[in-house]
Design a protein around this motif. Structure first.
Motif, PDB file in Angstrom:
ATOM      1  N   SER A   1       0.829  -1.206   0.000  1.00  0.00           N
ATOM      2  CA  SER A   1       0.000   0.000   0.000  1.00  0.00           C
ATOM      3  C   SER A   1       0.867   1.261   0.000  1.00  0.00           C
ATOM      4  CB  SER A   1      -0.902   0.014   1.235  1.00  0.00           C
ATOM      5  OG  SER A   1      -1.562   1.262   1.359  1.00  0.00           O
ATOM      6  N   PRO A   2       0.483   2.273  -0.815  1.00  0.00           N
ATOM      7  CA  PRO A   2       1.240   3.536  -0.793  1.00  0.00           C
ATOM      8  C   PRO A   2       1.016   4.341   0.482  1.00  0.00           C
ATOM      9  CG  PRO A   2      -0.664   3.714  -2.252  1.00  0.00           C
ATOM     10  CD  PRO A   2      -0.588   2.275  -1.823  1.00  0.00           C
ATOM     11  N   ASP A   3      -0.035   4.007   1.255  1.00  0.00           N
ATOM     12  CA  ASP A   3      -0.329   4.704   2.499  1.00  0.00           C
ATOM     13  C   ASP A   3       0.714   4.319   3.552  1.00  0.00           C
ATOM     14  OD1 ASP A   3      -1.468   6.110   4.553  1.00  0.00           O
ATOM     15  OD2 ASP A   3      -3.116   4.696   4.877  1.00  0.00           O
ATOM     16  N   GLY A   4       1.557   5.271   3.938  1.00  0.00           N
ATOM     17  CA  GLY A   4       2.621   4.997   4.904  1.00  0.00           C
ATOM     18  C   GLY A   4       3.800   4.267   4.306  1.00  0.00           C
ATOM     19  N   LEU A   5       3.941   4.333   2.983  1.00  0.00           N
ATOM     20  CA  LEU A   5       4.964   3.547   2.292  1.00  0.00           C
ATOM     21  C   LEU A   5       6.373   3.850   2.787  1.00  0.00           C
ATOM     22  CD1 LEU A   5       5.829   1.590   0.063  1.00  0.00           C
ATOM     23  CD2 LEU A   5       5.797   3.521  -1.548  1.00  0.00           C
ATOM     24  N   LEU A   6       6.768   5.125   2.779  1.00  0.00           N
ATOM     25  CA  LEU A   6       8.147   5.468   3.115  1.00  0.00           C
ATOM     26  C   LEU A   6       8.506   5.100   4.555  1.00  0.00           C
ATOM     27  CD1 LEU A   6      10.821   6.604   2.205  1.00  0.00           C
ATOM     28  CD2 LEU A   6      10.001   8.905   2.781  1.00  0.00           C
ATOM     29  N   PRO A   7       7.710   5.475   5.560  1.00  0.00           N
ATOM     30  CA  PRO A   7       8.058   5.061   6.932  1.00  0.00           C
ATOM     31  C   PRO A   7       8.118   3.537   7.080  1.00  0.00           C
ATOM     32  CG  PRO A   7       6.373   6.761   6.975  1.00  0.00           C
ATOM     33  CD  PRO A   7       6.523   6.341   5.551  1.00  0.00           C
ATOM     34  N   ASN A   8       7.186   2.831   6.444  1.00  0.00           N
ATOM     35  CA  ASN A   8       7.197   1.372   6.543  1.00  0.00           C
ATOM     36  C   ASN A   8       8.440   0.773   5.887  1.00  0.00           C
ATOM     37  OD1 ASN A   8       4.765   1.270   7.918  1.00  0.00           O
ATOM     38  ND2 ASN A   8       3.536   1.014   6.069  1.00  0.00           N
ATOM     39  N   LEU A   9       8.836   1.323   4.739  1.00  0.00           N
ATOM     40  CA  LEU A   9      10.042   0.837   4.067  1.00  0.00           C
ATOM     41  C   LEU A   9      11.281   1.101   4.911  1.00  0.00           C
ATOM     42  CD1 LEU A   9       9.583   1.793   0.298  1.00  0.00           C
ATOM     43  CD2 LEU A   9       9.535  -0.484   1.325  1.00  0.00           C
ATOM     44  N   LEU A  10      11.348   2.284   5.528  1.00  0.00           N
ATOM     45  CA  LEU A  10      12.501   2.598   6.379  1.00  0.00           C
ATOM     46  C   LEU A  10      12.554   1.652   7.576  1.00  0.00           C
ATOM     47  CD1 LEU A  10      12.377   6.508   6.291  1.00  0.00           C
ATOM     48  CD2 LEU A  10      14.067   5.019   5.198  1.00  0.00           C
TER      49      LEU A  10
END
Length: 218
Positions: free
Chosen positions: A150-159
């Motif tokens: 999901s693109p929702d919260g993508l960057l924090p989740n990837l980090l």
């Protein structure tokens, strides 16, 4: 290998467990702890990463050297994993995992001194570690893209996932160093080092064969 590919299927691709696959597909929003756990689990159970790390540190005795090489691998792995998912850059999972298998073969041959004997040169081991780190990161990013995170919260989740990967790498590395530390104190280490790298190389070739077979029959 053809029969095995039909039986194993997605197990040939970069390992993400089925339960984790469903979770990645369904979860939305920022879930740092969950992705931290998934990242650590991936590295701890990623036999391809562990085999490559084993090859990298096999003849490294000083912690400074181990830190440099592991850091290069981490930088490469993190860069392409984060960039690949965030910018939607994917490669066929079977092909990139075959390249990861090739990285294992490359490092085992390097440890056996094959390149000096065959070509009279020693490749730049630091550059190779970084480059293959890029490949390992692309392997994971390609699989995550297949699961349509999901693109929702993508960057924090990837980090968070990447931090988990690095924590898992440290745990795996610690276990490898403990075992290697005991082995290196025995007379059998130098006696069987060549054979051990032959086994690692064979595992790399097996992984390449599995991935290419999966690619052609999928």
């Amino acid at each position: 290998m053809l029969v095995s590919s039909l039986l194993i299927g997605d197990a040939f691709a970069h390992a993400v467990a089925e339960g984790d696959k469903g979770y990645i597909q369904e979860i939305t929003g920022v879930n740092l702890v969950a992705f931290l756990y998934l990242g650590a689990k991936h590295m701890m159970t990623g036999y391809d990463h562990i085999l490559f790390l084993l090859g990298v540190i096999f003849f490294l005795y000083r912690m400074k050297d181990i830190g440099i090489y592991v850091s290069l691998f981490a930088v490469g792995h993190s860069t392409t994993m984060l960039a690949g998912v965030y910018f939607n850059i994917g490669i066929n999972s079977y092909l990139i995992d075959a390249i990861i298998g090739l990285s294992i073969v490359y490092k085992a041959l390097d440890n056996m001194g094959a390149y000096q004997r065959w070509f009279g040169i020693q490749p730049n081991t630091k550059a190779a570690t970084l480059i293959f780190g890029f490949c390992h990161g692309l392997g994971l990013s390609s699989k995550i893209l297949d699961y349509r995170i999901s693109p929702d919260g993508l960057l924090p989740n990837l980090l968070a996932f990447n931090v988990g990967v690095e924590l898992g790498q440290l745990l795996a590395l610690g276990a490898i160093l403990i075992v290697m530390g005991f082995w290196r104190r025995t007379p059998s280490f130098l006696k069987h080092a060549y054979t051990a790298n032959m086994v690692v190389m064979a595992a790399g070739f097996l992984l390449i064969g599995y991935q290419l077979t999966g690619y052609f029959v999928s």
